[in-house]
Design an enzyme around this catalytic site. Structure first.
Site, PDB file in Angstrom:
ATOM      1  N   GLY A  48      82.090 100.576 -24.738  1.00 49.66           N
ATOM      2  CA  GLY A  48      81.657 101.596 -23.793  1.00 49.66           C
ATOM      3  C   GLY A  48      82.600 101.649 -22.607  1.00 49.66           C
ATOM      4  N   CYS A  49      82.109 102.085 -21.465  1.00 45.91           N
ATOM      5  CA  CYS A  49      82.924 102.234 -20.259  1.00 45.91           C
ATOM      6  C   CYS A  49      83.757 100.975 -20.001  1.00 45.91           C
ATOM      7  CB  CYS A  49      82.021 102.513 -19.057  1.00 45.91           C
ATOM      8  SG  CYS A  49      82.914 102.623 -17.491  1.00 45.91           S
ATOM      9  N   PHE A  50      85.073 101.123 -19.977  1.00 50.09           N
ATOM     10  CA  PHE A  50      85.921  99.944 -19.897  1.00 50.09           C
ATOM     11  C   PHE A  50      85.878  99.248 -18.553  1.00 50.09           C
ATOM     12  CE2 PHE A  50      89.969 102.921 -19.755  1.00 50.09           C
ATOM     13  CZ  PHE A  50      89.548 103.499 -18.565  1.00 50.09           C
TER      14      PHE A  50
END
Length: 208
Positions: A48-50
């Site tokens: 997901g969102c890094f």
């Protein structure tokens, strides 16, 4: 693109206007772009969102074998991807984190067990409110031994923790592109920045 709640939450994410930064294919030469210290290894994962992925790895493994961590893009077809392009969900890339680690202090297996605790590997192309293939769950292995470990850990966590619901992609690590500089250590520099609600450590028991 992400769903509406994610869009609102991410309005603070600026789009890069500057020149892209990239890492060349892996090389053993210390002078080559993307080279790593002798004896170190790479662990590349998408969860997901890094921002949150990198942040959790740094917070948990600092001083415990983590040498460096970068966020970037992997798994897609577009050459020289930008954040704007990847966010469109059509380049094939995943937002990912690449951890450089000392295998004498922390094992690849430990890093993957942590991966399966810190995000939800059961939602296809989504983490929390963030939707799209760029937010998929994936492990990108760098050699045959890493592939063996990744498949074994995935089998175990699927049986013991996630009860057969794991949809994590396992694939060879292809070309890695380091994300724009403002994404690196973003949550350390912006403590009030967006953090995916699925990024937290689950209290799973040790694998058997």
């Amino acid at each position: 693109m992400s769903g509406f709640p994610s869009f609102i939450a991410r309005l603070a994410r600026p789009f890069a206007q500057s020149t892209r930064l990239s890492v060349a294919p892996e090389s053993s030469s210390s002078s080559a772009p993307g080279a790593i210290p002798e004896g170190a290894q790479r662990c590349t994962v998408a969860a997901g969102c890094f921002w949150g992925t990198e942040h959790l790895y740094r917070r948990h493994f600092a001083g415990k074998g983590l040498l460096d961590a970068k966020v970037g893009y992997i798994g897609g077809d577009l050459t020289d991807p930008t954040y704007r392009a990847v966010c469109g969900g059509k380049t094939g890339h995943a937002e990912a984190a690449q951890i450089i680690f000392d295998p004498e202090k922390v094992t690849y297996r430990q890093l993957l067990e942590f991966f399966y605790k810190m995000h939800d590997p059961t939602t296809l192309n989504a983490q929390g409110p963030d939707t799209g293939p760029q937010y998929r769950s994936a492990i990108y292995f760098h050699d045959a031994e890493q592939e063996k470990v990744a498949r074994e850990v995935t089998r175990q966590v699927n049986e013991q923790w996630w009860k057969g619901r794991v949809v994590t992609e396992l694939a060879p690590a292809g070309r890695w592109w380091t994300a724009e500089e403002y994404h690196q250590e973003y949550l350390d520099k912006n403590p009030a920045g967006y953090e995916c609600p699925s990024h937290f450590l689950r209290p799973f028991p040790p694998l058997q």
